[in-house]
Structure formats: structure tokens, C-alpha cells
Design an enzyme around this catalytic site. Structure first.
Site, PDB file in Angstrom:
ATOM      1  N   LYS A 109       0.844  -1.203   0.000  1.00 19.62           N
ATOM      2  CA  LYS A 109       0.000   0.000   0.000  1.00 19.62           C
ATOM      3  C   LYS A 109       0.877   1.250   0.000  1.00 19.62           C
ATOM      4  O   LYS A 109       0.604   2.221  -0.707  1.00 19.62           O
ATOM      5  CB  LYS A 109      -0.948  -0.004   1.210  1.00 19.62           C
ATOM      6  CG  LYS A 109      -2.097  -0.991   1.033  1.00 19.62           C
ATOM      7  CD  LYS A 109      -2.882  -1.256   2.308  1.00 19.62           C
ATOM      8  CE  LYS A 109      -3.878  -2.393   2.074  1.00 19.62           C
ATOM      9  NZ  LYS A 109      -4.590  -2.822   3.274  1.00 19.62           N
TER      10      LYS A 109
ATOM     11  N   GLN B 167      -4.942  -1.445   9.337  1.00 19.71           N
ATOM     12  CA  GLN B 167      -4.721  -2.747   8.702  1.00 19.71           C
ATOM     13  C   GLN B 167      -5.386  -3.861   9.519  1.00 19.71           C
ATOM     14  O   GLN B 167      -5.157  -3.979  10.715  1.00 19.71           O
ATOM     15  CB  GLN B 167      -3.208  -2.994   8.562  1.00 19.71           C
ATOM     16  CG  GLN B 167      -2.861  -4.285   7.855  1.00 19.71           C
ATOM     17  CD  GLN B 167      -3.335  -4.326   6.404  1.00 19.71           C
ATOM     18  OE1 GLN B 167      -3.219  -3.356   5.655  1.00 19.71           O
ATOM     19  NE2 GLN B 167      -3.917  -5.437   6.003  1.00 19.71           N
TER      20      GLN B 167
ATOM     21  N   ASP C 128     -10.985   3.301   4.002  1.00 24.86           N
ATOM     22  CA  ASP C 128     -11.354   1.903   3.768  1.00 24.86           C
ATOM     23  C   ASP C 128     -12.875   1.746   3.723  1.00 24.86           C
ATOM     24  O   ASP C 128     -13.381   0.680   3.389  1.00 24.86           O
ATOM     25  CB  ASP C 128     -10.785   1.018   4.899  1.00 24.86           C
ATOM     26  CG  ASP C 128      -9.770   0.023   4.359  1.00 24.86           C
ATOM     27  OD1 ASP C 128      -9.642  -0.082   3.128  1.00 24.86           O
ATOM     28  OD2 ASP C 128      -9.113  -0.642   5.178  1.00 24.86           O
TER      29      ASP C 128
END
Ligand code: NAP
Length: 282
Positions: A51, A95, A118
Site C-alpha cells: 500500500k 490494517q 477503507d
């Protein structure tokens, strides 16, 4: 026909690179993403690295916030709140999975909706369901980009999703329904799964089991989207028995090189969107 997610992700990232250059030329600033990692799970470390590399490619700045495995819920939430309050940070990515002792839902809900790149917090999930603009979960959005790129019309189609997680199935249900597909959501308690997959023009599978989706489970010409990432001795694979299913499907995503690269591209897209919203750039 193969749905080439890797090629589409590259195309999207090239477009985003130009967008970031334009933003920087006009406003003399760049979007910035904070990636929060708790513990040192090897797979998560690889995802975080990928990422961050993708951010660097398009010119998005990124910072890593690495917290020890034994971080308490209170400390994690306090860190997330600090990042919410930091005006130099436009997007926050937590994460997953978190270590078992932490409450994932509570932590995700701590991230400000406008920085929730997200799209997994309750406000953005709610916005998706009510049809309001927001930040949409990256993997489902990536799948929608594939349908758009390959001009796969969803209107009136029967779509069967084998997954009901917050990461994949639930947001996808809302996105497909918004495009006028008729959606069936299956899970481990579904009876006669094959009836649902055989009836589907589009099958989206995200179970996480090698060879779970076999050719006899789909109808001729179905579109198959394989979201799963299964680690085997011979590398990565998805749910589909690829050799046989690809003979019967009209379109299929490979694993790797299908949905995975798009998830990262959409994370970058969301980070730029968050930056623009925060800076009133339209
Ligand atoms: P998850 O929460 O474990 O979801 C798995 C889903 O499969 C659940 O809804 C489960 O049902 C269902 N399931 C399990 N066994 C089944 C069976 N026998 N019949 C029907 N349904 C069954 O996992 P996840 O986080 O959504 O991820 C799923 C897979 O996608 C994993 O391989 C993950 O690595 C991959 N993934 C890939 C990306 C990407 O970028 N490509 C992103 C996210 C996830 P229940 O709800 O009843 O347990």
C-alpha cells in the site's frame, strides 16, 4: 475471457498520478495517508508495504504508525483519535485483522468518517446503504470498476455473492443493487448453494477455500469474480477451480492479478477523494 484487474489497476493508478500532480501544481500540497499496523503479522506487513509503495507511485504521501502486538484498545483508539485531529493527515487505514484481544468494530468506528478511506466505519457503511455519497469499501468498489471497464451490464442480472462480510459481501450487495442487479447473498448456513450459483449470471465468491467453486456450480457463460486469496505451497490461488471454471465462464478474474490489485488502487482513489472533500476541491 480474463478480467485483467492488474492492468485496470495500473490504468487507474496512472490516472491518479496525474490527478495528484494537478492537485500539487494548483494547491502546493499532496494527499497524505496514515497506515496503522498493530503487531507484526507477516501477511499484514506485506500488505502495508504494498500500500505504501502504491502511494509513492501516485505521489500520495504516507506515514506508518506501528503499534506493538499488546497494544490496548484504549491506546489504539487514542492513536486513531490523534490521527483524526491531525490536519496533515487526509486518510487513515487500519490494517486488518487486528490481534484477537482488540475490538475491530469499535476501532473502525473511531476513525472520522471523512478520513475513513477503507469505508468500513459505520457512517460510511450507512451512507452506502442509504445511497448517500461517502467513502466506499475498496474491494467492492474495485469489483464495480471491473464491471464498468469490461462493459458488463448489471441491470436485471442475477448476481450471487458467496460471502456476507463487512469487507466484501455487504457493501457489494448495496453496490450491485444500486446498479439494478437482483442480488442473492450466500454464507455458510445457505442451503442448496448450487441452486443459487447455477441461477446466477454473475457469481462473486469470497470464501477463502481452494477449489471451492467448481465448474458444475455455474451456468454456461456466467461472469465469475474470485475475490479470495488463498496461500498454498504453489503460491496464491482463489476459490475457483480456475482451469475448469474458466472454460465455462464468459469472464473470470485470475488470482493473483484480479481483484487484489484493484483493492489497492481504490484505496488510493479514496484517499484523493478524502483530501479533496477536506479541502473543498470539487
Ligand atoms: P470471511 O469474513 O471469513 O468471509 C468468508 C465468507 O465465506 C463468510 O461469509 C462465510 O460465511 C462464507 N462461507 C464459508 N464457508 C462457506 C460455505 N461452505 N458455503 C458458503 N459460504 C461459506 O472473510 P473475508 O474477510 O470476507 O475474506 C474472504 C476471502 O476474500 C479471503 O480469502 C480473503 O483473503 C479475500 N479477500 C481478498 C481481498 C482482495 O483484495 N482481493 C479483499 C478482502 C478479502 P459465514 O458468514 O456464515 O461465516
Amino acid at each position: 475471457m480474463i478480467l485483467d484487474g492488474k492492468a485496470l489497476a495500473t490504468k487507474i493508478k496512472e490516472e491518479l498520478k496525474v490527478a495528484v500532480e494537478n492537485i500539487n501544481n494548483t494547491y502546493n500540497k499532496k494527499p497524505k495517508l496514515a497506515v496503522v499496523l498493530v503487531g507484526s503479522d507477516p501477511a499484514s506487513c506485506v500488505y502495508v508495504k504494498n500500500k505504501k509503495n502504491a502511494c509513492a507511485f501516485v505521489g500520495i504521501e504516507s506515514v506508518s504508525v506501528e503499534l506493538p502486538e499488546d497494544t490496548t484498545q484504549e491506546d489504539l483508539e487514542s492513536k486513531l483519535k490523534d490521527l483524526n485531529a491531525d490536519n496533515t493527515i487526509n486518510g487513515i487505514l487500519l490494517q486488518l485483522p487486528l490481534p484477537k484481544h482488540l475490538n475491530e468494530r469499535q476501532a473502525l468506528n473511531c476513525i472520522s468518517a471523512d478520513k475513513d478511506v477503507d469505508g468500513l466505519g459505520q457512517e460510511n457503511m450507512g451512507r452506502l446503504l442509504t445511497g448517500e455519497d461517502g467513502l466506499v469499501a475498496c474491494t467492492p468498489s474495485g469489483i464495480m470498476e471491473l464491471f464498468k471497464e469490461y462493459k458488463i451490464d448489471l441491470k436485471g442480472k442475477n448476481a450471487t455473492i458467496i460471502n456476507r462480510s463487512i469487507l466484501v459481501g455487504k457493501p457489494l450487495f448495496a453496490l450491485l443493487t444500486a446498479q439494478n442487479a437482483t442480488v442473492t447473498m450466500c454464507h455458510s448456513h445457505t442451503k442448496n448453494l448450487v441452486e443459487h450459483t447455477k441461477n446466477a449470471d454473475i457469481v462473486i465468491t469470497a470464501v477463502g477455500k481452494k477449489n471451492f467453486l467448481t465448474a458444475d456450480m455455474i451456468k454456461d457463460g456466467a461472469v465469475v469474480i474470485d475475490v479470495s486469496i488463498v496461500r498454498t505451497e504453489n503460491g496464491l490461488c482463489g476459490d475457483a477451480d480456475f482451469e475448469a471454471v474458466s472454460q465455462k465462464a464468459s469472464y473470470i478474474t485470475p488470482v493473483p492479478g484480479g481483484v487484489g490489485p484493484l483493492t489497492i488502487a481504490l484505496l488510493l482513489k479514496n484517499t484523493i477523494k478524502a483530501f479533496k472533500n477536506q479541502n473543498n476541491i470539487y
